[in-house]
Write a protein that holds these residues in place. Sequence first.
Motif, PDB file in Angstrom:
ATOM      1  N   SER A 145      30.822  47.971  46.490  1.00  0.00           N
ATOM      2  CA  SER A 145      30.033  47.142  47.401  1.00  0.00           C
ATOM      3  C   SER A 145      28.683  46.735  46.816  1.00  0.00           C
ATOM      4  O   SER A 145      28.085  45.756  47.241  1.00  0.00           O
ATOM      5  N   ARG A 146      28.181  47.472  45.822  1.00  0.00           N
ATOM      6  CA  ARG A 146      26.889  47.147  45.218  1.00  0.00           C
ATOM      7  C   ARG A 146      27.019  46.190  44.049  1.00  0.00           C
ATOM      8  O   ARG A 146      26.131  45.392  43.787  1.00  0.00           O
ATOM      9  N   GLU A 147      28.140  46.290  43.326  1.00  0.00           N
ATOM     10  CA  GLU A 147      28.300  45.507  42.104  1.00  0.00           C
ATOM     11  C   GLU A 147      29.781  45.200  41.925  1.00  0.00           C
ATOM     12  O   GLU A 147      30.568  46.072  41.579  1.00  0.00           O
ATOM     13  N   GLN A 148      30.162  43.948  42.207  1.00  0.00           N
ATOM     14  CA  GLN A 148      31.566  43.574  42.150  1.00  0.00           C
ATOM     15  C   GLN A 148      31.719  42.265  41.398  1.00  0.00           C
ATOM     16  O   GLN A 148      30.917  41.353  41.568  1.00  0.00           O
ATOM     17  N   THR A 149      32.723  42.186  40.528  1.00  0.00           N
ATOM     18  CA  THR A 149      32.968  40.962  39.776  1.00  0.00           C
ATOM     19  C   THR A 149      34.422  40.541  39.922  1.00  0.00           C
ATOM     20  O   THR A 149      35.304  41.348  40.199  1.00  0.00           O
ATOM     21  N   VAL A 150      34.639  39.241  39.705  1.00  0.00           N
ATOM     22  CA  VAL A 150      35.976  38.667  39.675  1.00  0.00           C
ATOM     23  C   VAL A 150      36.212  38.211  38.246  1.00  0.00           C
ATOM     24  O   VAL A 150      35.431  37.435  37.694  1.00  0.00           O
ATOM     25  N   THR A 151      37.266  38.711  37.632  1.00  0.00           N
ATOM     26  CA  THR A 151      37.637  38.295  36.286  1.00  0.00           C
ATOM     27  C   THR A 151      38.835  37.374  36.406  1.00  0.00           C
ATOM     28  O   THR A 151      39.856  37.758  36.989  1.00  0.00           O
ATOM     29  N   LEU A 152      38.701  36.161  35.881  1.00  0.00           N
ATOM     30  CA  LEU A 152      39.749  35.155  36.002  1.00  0.00           C
ATOM     31  C   LEU A 152      40.217  34.749  34.614  1.00  0.00           C
ATOM     32  O   LEU A 152      39.417  34.314  33.791  1.00  0.00           O
ATOM     33  N   ASP A 153      41.507  34.898  34.347  1.00  0.00           N
ATOM     34  CA  ASP A 153      42.071  34.476  33.073  1.00  0.00           C
ATOM     35  C   ASP A 153      42.457  33.010  33.143  1.00  0.00           C
ATOM     36  O   ASP A 153      42.985  32.539  34.153  1.00  0.00           O
ATOM     37  N   VAL A 154      42.184  32.294  32.052  1.00  0.00           N
ATOM     38  CA  VAL A 154      42.567  30.889  31.925  1.00  0.00           C
ATOM     39  C   VAL A 154      43.465  30.773  30.700  1.00  0.00           C
ATOM     40  O   VAL A 154      43.026  31.031  29.579  1.00  0.00           O
ATOM     41  N   GLU A 155      44.724  30.450  30.928  1.00  0.00           N
ATOM     42  CA  GLU A 155      45.680  30.298  29.836  1.00  0.00           C
ATOM     43  C   GLU A 155      45.725  28.836  29.416  1.00  0.00           C
ATOM     44  O   GLU A 155      45.686  27.943  30.258  1.00  0.00           O
ATOM     45  N   THR A 156      45.836  28.589  28.121  1.00  0.00           N
ATOM     46  CA  THR A 156      45.978  27.215  27.653  1.00  0.00           C
ATOM     47  C   THR A 156      47.313  26.671  28.124  1.00  0.00           C
ATOM     48  O   THR A 156      48.219  27.418  28.499  1.00  0.00           O
ATOM     49  N   TYR A 157      47.443  25.344  28.107  1.00  0.00           N
ATOM     50  CA  TYR A 157      48.695  24.726  28.536  1.00  0.00           C
ATOM     51  C   TYR A 157      49.869  25.261  27.734  1.00  0.00           C
ATOM     52  O   TYR A 157      50.901  25.608  28.278  1.00  0.00           O
TER      53      TYR A 157
END
Length: 196
Positions: A145-157
């Motif tokens: 609740s104090r420190e949260q991140t979203v990690t999003l992967d982006v794959e090439t076509y």
Amino acid sequence: MIAARPDAEAAAALAARVRKPVNFCFLDIAGDPIRVTDAPYSFTFAGTGDADLDGFTFSAVDPSVVAIGDVRAKEGGSDTLTLTLSGLAGLDDDLMTQIGDKARWAGRDARLWKAMLDPASLQRIGAIWSYHTGYMSVPKVTGDSREQTVTLDVETYLGFFTQASGRTYLDQQRFDPGDLSAELAIAIANSAGKPA
């Protein structure tokens, strides 16, 4: 016009001893696309010839809460790129709601551009150029609740179609509740529907 690589002015700025590169990110989330920049102020583009830039404002975000991984080119395409975004409850509720609905982002475009700013005046030098385009895949939420991140992967076509990523059509019903093709495929594989 949008450039495929830095033009002469931007290249000279890249070669300078003191430089200020900035990034622009577009995440094509259905119904509510995100356009942000780590520049010190928001940018609105016109006349680039790129439909994802022209007429849109890229909002400045605190670069300490957003991170863009390195783009590594290799034979067969680039490695998966990782974006890290703030995911704090209360502050980032809109983003958390958006990524909670997989149908709104899975397999949709993520694009990145770069530009150079004058380190003193912070005005743009030369053209903006596109440096990575791919599909959004597999966000992960970590922290508390104090420190949260979203990690999003982006794959090439190319990577989206050639690299194993655990994707399957068997969860198609999550996106289209009326689609029973997965059940039928499993029944056929198990010979459940085999004529007597």
